[in-house]
Design an enzyme around this catalytic site. Structure first.
Site, mmCIF file in Angstrom:
data_model
loop_
_atom_site.group_PDB
_atom_site.id
_atom_site.type_symbol
_atom_site.label_atom_id
_atom_site.label_comp_id
_atom_site.label_asym_id
_atom_site.label_seq_id
_atom_site.Cartn_x
_atom_site.Cartn_y
_atom_site.Cartn_z
ATOM 1 N N LYS A 165 1.216 -1.236 -0.265
ATOM 2 C CA LYS A 165 -0.141 0.208 0.026
ATOM 3 C C LYS A 165 0.596 1.442 0.091
ATOM 4 O O LYS A 165 1.514 1.627 1.607
ATOM 5 C CB LYS A 165 -0.920 -0.345 1.430
ATOM 6 C CG LYS A 165 -2.061 -1.398 1.324
ATOM 7 C CD LYS A 165 -2.683 -0.864 -0.349
ATOM 8 C CE LYS A 165 -3.821 -2.263 -0.395
ATOM 9 N NZ LYS A 165 -4.325 -1.973 -1.950
ATOM 10 N N ASP A 193 0.684 -0.180 -5.211
ATOM 11 C CA ASP A 193 -0.863 -0.155 -5.378
ATOM 12 C C ASP A 193 -1.124 1.414 -4.756
ATOM 13 O O ASP A 193 -0.801 1.543 -3.516
ATOM 14 C CB ASP A 193 -1.868 -1.255 -5.091
ATOM 15 C CG ASP A 193 -3.296 -1.062 -5.152
ATOM 16 O OD1 ASP A 193 -3.282 -0.008 -5.851
ATOM 17 O OD2 ASP A 193 -4.145 -1.361 -4.202
ATOM 18 N N GLU A 218 -0.128 0.401 -9.493
ATOM 19 C CA GLU A 218 -1.244 -0.440 -9.726
ATOM 20 C C GLU A 218 -2.000 1.073 -9.723
ATOM 21 O O GLU A 218 -1.968 1.969 -7.622
ATOM 22 C CB GLU A 218 -1.690 -1.106 -8.858
ATOM 23 C CG GLU A 218 -3.455 -1.554 -8.313
ATOM 24 C CD GLU A 218 -3.832 -2.906 -8.292
ATOM 25 O OE1 GLU A 218 -3.664 -3.432 -7.768
ATOM 26 O OE2 GLU A 218 -4.819 -3.121 -7.755
ATOM 27 N N ASP A 241 -7.548 -1.061 -11.164
ATOM 28 C CA ASP A 241 -8.310 -1.261 -9.750
ATOM 29 C C ASP A 241 -10.106 -0.331 -9.971
ATOM 30 O O ASP A 241 -11.010 -0.094 -10.802
ATOM 31 C CB ASP A 241 -7.219 -1.071 -9.073
ATOM 32 C CG ASP A 241 -8.818 -2.377 -7.474
ATOM 33 O OD1 ASP A 241 -9.705 -1.817 -7.929
ATOM 34 O OD2 ASP A 241 -8.117 -2.218 -6.493
ATOM 35 N N LYS A 265 -13.433 -7.016 -8.705
ATOM 36 C CA LYS A 265 -13.992 -7.294 -7.245
ATOM 37 C C LYS A 265 -15.262 -7.374 -6.818
ATOM 38 O O LYS A 265 -16.061 -6.614 -7.754
ATOM 39 C CB LYS A 265 -13.211 -5.854 -6.250
ATOM 40 C CG LYS A 265 -12.130 -5.502 -6.070
ATOM 41 C CD LYS A 265 -11.692 -4.172 -4.528
ATOM 42 C CE LYS A 265 -10.528 -3.710 -4.301
ATOM 43 N NZ LYS A 265 -9.916 -3.005 -5.039
HETATM 44 MG MG MG Z 1 -5.782 -2.301 -5.894
#
Ligand code: MG
Length: 367
Positions: A165, A193, A218, A241, A265
């Site tokens: 992250k 990401d 990402e 994403d 997702k």
């Molecule tokens: Mg992501």
């Protein structure tokens, strides 16, 4: 078969690490999850779950998932839960948008369809590809040294895919990527990401500074166009994403060659029905996928496993096991990670049974 009643249950999911933090100072200590039971006149009940990543990740929030059931639920009483196409058509006509509200209902109806057929959902979604599914571990945003240490610990537990992250201070993010990459072994994969957290100039600085590192980038920026411009400036494999929440952006991304991997997702697309549609399109177009959800407990983890296990292996980049991040089990029968991998249940439906503690605490019902 008809839907006779829909019941929702609220479940708190505290984190084993105490806190999950990502770009822009966003963090969650306890996830607020909603389990949905869809009851039928045949006595079969299906279960689904939806758990937004707090109210500030996607346009979704936990209380909204429940308010949406109050709005949508009465329109679904009397519908046949086995007819997923019809059910989704009705949901989309009765409530515009709000994909995450529909996700748990759709998931529960797939559970019913599997129970009626006597087959696991992964078989209904296309069949089981391979023995098991490779998982990634999300590494919560901390100092570069702490994140590298967390990668090392989760690597010891068997994970081989890591999603760092980042999306914070670009200079610190460069250090985060370098520190984490330093503890990886050949065959491991690292994804940085940013969760939309960088401006374009920050993103360009970071990707240039880590040019020598084997890392995927990402969703660096908020908009699709910003991400595309960064994509065109970096040789790194690229994941989208947050920008890809339906078939239109997915097709545009394919036309623009905007990504090498897309993150599917379940609740972002509105349930297993729409997620499968996107998954199958990606398979046809040759786009690799991370198959997962925004967050969740055992029921979401089971649904992820069915979607991921029914995806051809060459295009199954990775998946995730949210039930191993949290201290509370909301169901039995969900997949349990073994050495950085999991597999879908062979039981009919999703293969999960909500715990008594969950079922003792309904927060709303529609009949
Ligand atoms: Mg992501």
């Amino acid at each position: 078969m008809k839907i006779t009643r829909i019941v929702a249950y609220q479940v708190d999911l505290p984190l084993k690490e105490g806190r999950y933090a990502w770009s822009g100072g966003k963090a969650v200590d306890v996830f607020d999850s909603t389990v949905v039971a869809v009851e039928t006149d045949s006595g079969i009940t299906g279960y689904g779950e939806v758990c937004p990543l707090g109210p500030f990740y996607l346009p979704a929030y936990a209380a909204g998932a429940r308010a949406g059931i109050v709005e949508l639920g009465p329109q679904l009483i009397g519908c046949d839960p086995r007819e997923l196409g019809q059910l989704n058509d009705r949901m989309d006509r009765c409530l515009r948008g709000h994909a995450y509200v529909k996700s748990a209902v759709d998931m529960a109806c797939w559970d019913i369809l599997g129970k009626v057929a006597g087959l696991p959902v992964c078989q209904l979604l296309g069949g089981r590809f391979g023995e098991d599914v490779l998982l990634y571990r999300a590494i919560s945003q901390r100092s570069p040294a702490e994140m590298a240490e967390n990668v090392r610990q989760y690597r010891d537990e068997g994970y081989r895919r890591f999603q760092l992250k980042v999306g914070g201070d670009p200079d610190e993010d460069i250090e985060r990527i370098r520190a984490a990459a330093g503890v990886l072994q050949p065959g491991d994969r690292l994804v940085a990401d940013a969760n939309t957290g960088w401006t374009r100039h920050e993103a360009v600085r970071v990707v240039n500074a880590v040019r020598d590192i084997d890392v995927y980038i990402e969703q660096p920026c908020l908009s699709y166009e910003e991400c595309l411009s960064v994509r065109r400036l970096t040789p790194h494999p690229f994941v989208l994403d947050e920008s890809i929440d339906g078939l239109q952006p997915l097709l545009r991304g394919h036309t623009d060659l905007a990504m090498d991997v897309v993150n599917i997702k379940i609740s972002k697309f509105g349930g297993l029905t729409h997620a499968r549609q996107a998954r199958d399109l990606c398979v046809s177009l040759g786009i690799a996928m991370t198959l997962e959800d925004s967050w969740g407990g055992d029921i979401v983890t089971a649904a992820i496993a069915h979607l991921a296990h029914s995806t051809p292996e060459p295009l199954r980049f990775t998946s995730t096991d949210f039930n191993s991040y949290v201290t509370v089990a909301n169901a039995t029968g969900a997949p349990q990670r073994e050495g950085g991998r999991f597999s879908a249940s062979g039981e009919p439906g999703l293969g999960v049974t909500p715990t008594d503690a969950v079922l003792a605490n309904p927060v709303l019902e529609v009949a």
